[in-house]
Scaffold this active site. Sequence first.
Site, mmCIF file in Angstrom:
data_model
loop_
_atom_site.group_PDB
_atom_site.id
_atom_site.type_symbol
_atom_site.label_atom_id
_atom_site.label_comp_id
_atom_site.label_asym_id
_atom_site.label_seq_id
_atom_site.Cartn_x
_atom_site.Cartn_y
_atom_site.Cartn_z
ATOM 1 N N ASP A 7 17.998 -2.853 -34.948
ATOM 2 C CA ASP A 7 17.356 -2.203 -36.018
ATOM 3 C C ASP A 7 18.621 -2.081 -36.956
ATOM 4 O OD1 ASP A 7 19.848 -1.300 -34.336
ATOM 5 O OD2 ASP A 7 18.346 0.253 -33.352
ATOM 6 N N CYS A 64 20.952 -3.903 -30.545
ATOM 7 C CA CYS A 64 20.575 -2.605 -31.464
ATOM 8 C C CYS A 64 22.118 -2.342 -31.327
ATOM 9 C CB CYS A 64 19.430 -1.485 -31.089
ATOM 10 S SG CYS A 64 19.338 -1.316 -28.886
ATOM 11 N N THR A 66 23.187 -0.074 -28.387
ATOM 12 C CA THR A 66 23.639 -0.134 -27.046
ATOM 13 C C THR A 66 22.597 -1.677 -26.710
ATOM 14 O OG1 THR A 66 22.284 1.033 -26.210
ATOM 15 C CG2 THR A 66 24.032 2.403 -26.622
ATOM 16 N N GLY A 67 21.979 -1.804 -26.524
ATOM 17 C CA GLY A 67 21.024 -2.689 -26.163
ATOM 18 C C GLY A 67 19.763 -2.338 -25.345
ATOM 19 N N GLY A 69 17.677 0.443 -25.556
ATOM 20 C CA GLY A 69 16.732 1.085 -25.978
ATOM 21 C C GLY A 69 15.765 -0.529 -26.092
ATOM 22 N N HIS A 97 19.311 -16.815 -12.273
ATOM 23 C CA HIS A 97 18.283 -16.539 -11.301
ATOM 24 C C HIS A 97 16.953 -15.316 -11.365
ATOM 25 C CE1 HIS A 97 22.274 -15.507 -8.242
ATOM 26 N NE2 HIS A 97 22.001 -17.309 -8.723
ATOM 27 N N ARG A 131 14.906 -19.700 -4.355
ATOM 28 C CA ARG A 131 14.222 -18.417 -3.660
ATOM 29 C C ARG A 131 14.126 -18.100 -5.012
ATOM 30 N NH1 ARG A 131 19.330 -19.903 -3.526
ATOM 31 N NH2 ARG A 131 21.257 -18.530 -4.105
ATOM 32 N N HIS A 132 15.246 -17.787 -5.594
ATOM 33 C CA HIS A 132 15.154 -17.207 -7.248
ATOM 34 C C HIS A 132 13.081 -16.854 -7.817
ATOM 35 C CE1 HIS A 132 19.343 -16.732 -7.005
ATOM 36 N NE2 HIS A 132 18.843 -17.862 -6.774
#
Length: 148
Positions: A7, A64, A66-67, A69, A97, A131-132
Amino acid sequence: MIAICCDHAGLELKNEIKKHLEEKNYEVKDFGTYDANSCDYPDFAYATAKSVAAGECEKGILVCGTGVGMSMCANKVHGIRCALCGDCFSAQATRQHNNANMLALGARVTGAGLALKIVDTFLDTEFEGGRHQRRIDKMMDIENKENQ
Ligand code: RB5
């Protein structure tokens, strides 16, 4: 092909990441935004996540302020596992993982130097399986149940 978007708050960092990836010979598909005018991150996150979910792009990067949203929006799309990372350890672990297929970054949180290292770590790290995979299957079961 790597999908990327931002954005207005993520524009500069997205352009740096795009240049960095192109210099490393990645093909990059840029879903916008392309200028600094205020815009709504869900519009861009959705289009980018859909391209990853459809297999048109192998992985996606969202930027964005903060990352947060962008990552929330991407994780609404079936088949997307988007990780918001502000450090290389998390970027490595989420590939090993969680088999994350999208990375979200906060341009107002993470400096460009670190962000590029996080991107490289994310793209260079393979999923470990084993296992992941069982845990991811359980995660996708939740998604399927909730989408009914
Ligand atoms: C835009 O001001 C800001 O809200 C956006 O970039 C992002 O941080 C949202 O999560």
